[in-house]
Design an enzyme around this catalytic site. Sequence first.
Site, PDB file in Angstrom:
ATOM      1  N   SER A 135      18.759  -6.092 -40.577  1.00 10.32           N
ATOM      2  CA  SER A 135      19.180  -6.729 -41.825  1.00 10.32           C
ATOM      3  C   SER A 135      17.960  -6.915 -42.705  1.00 10.32           C
ATOM      4  CB  SER A 135      19.809  -8.094 -41.524  1.00 10.32           C
ATOM      5  OG  SER A 135      19.858  -8.923 -42.667  1.00 10.32           O
ATOM      6  N   TYR A 139      19.963 -16.101 -37.190  1.00  9.29           N
ATOM      7  CA  TYR A 139      20.200 -14.738 -37.655  1.00  9.29           C
ATOM      8  C   TYR A 139      18.886 -14.072 -38.060  1.00  9.29           C
ATOM      9  CZ  TYR A 139      22.292 -10.909 -40.338  1.00  9.29           C
ATOM     10  OH  TYR A 139      22.648  -9.670 -40.819  1.00  9.29           O
TER      11      TYR A 139
END
EC number: 1.1.1.326
Length: 267
Positions: free
Chosen positions: A142, A155
Site C-alpha cells: 500500500s 495497517y
Amino acid sequence: MRLEGKVALVTGGASGIGESIARLFIEHGAKICIVDVQDELGQQVSQRLGGDPHACYFHCDVTVEDDVRRAVDFTAEKYGTIDIMVNNAGITGDKVIDIRDADFNEFKKVFDINVNGVFLGMKHAARIMIPKMKGSIVSLASVSSVIAGAGPHGYTGAKHAVVGLTKSVAAELGRHGIRVNCVSPYAVPTRLSMPYLPESEMQEDALRGFLTFVRSNANLKGVDLMPNDVAEAVLYLATEESKYVSGLNLVIDGGFSIANHTLQVFE
C-alpha cells in the site's frame, strides 16, 4: 495473451483488487486458483471466469499454515505447477487512529493477515517454484508502506513489513530464478477501503463520495486509480516483461508519496 500457459494462485481473489487480478490473468491466458474465506463469492467469481478448467476456488484462511499449504498443493496438483503467487488477501483494521485507544488484539489480527499471510504464501509458493528454478511472487502492499498518516497504525506497520519481507525473500530466492516484488497503490475504491472515508466526506452515493475525497488529496489530477489499474501492475510483475525486476516495491500513487502536500510550493 501475456500469461498463456501460466498458472496463478491469488489469495483474497473473491472480491476487490484480487477479483480484478484474477479476471485480468484469465483474459491473458492463465489458469487461476482463487483462494479466499468468502466461499460463495469465490465460487461465483470462479464460475464467471469460466470455471473448470480455467478457474477454480479453494477455501483458505491465510493465517492458518495448513490452509495455505493445502491451497498451494491443491493448485499445483490440479494444474501441474504454480508459476505466479499473488498474496493479495488483507484487511485495514479498525479506524481508530489514537494509539491510546487502539485494541491490541485488532493490531495482531491485522499483522496476522497482512504480514503472516504474505509470509506463508511466499514460503509455500517457494516449495513449488524452487525445483523449477523459476516463478514470480507478487504481494499487495500500500502507499502506507512508504509514508505514515494514510491509515491506522497496524495497517501502516503491516504494509511496511510486507516491503521488508519482499526484499528479504527476493534476496534469497534470486539464486533459484524466482522474482519477488510488491505493489503499493494509493486509495482504490473497494469494499474494503470505502468504509474508511471520513464521515464528513460521506455522500449518499458512496463511490462518488470516496472518489471526490481521494481526488481532492491526490497529487495526479484528472485520473482515478481503479482496481483494474492495480491488476495491470501485478500483471506486469507476473510476466516476462519484468524478467529482471525483483525486490521492487512498485508504488502506484500518482506521485502522492513524493509530494509535500503541506508546503504547497506549486500552488
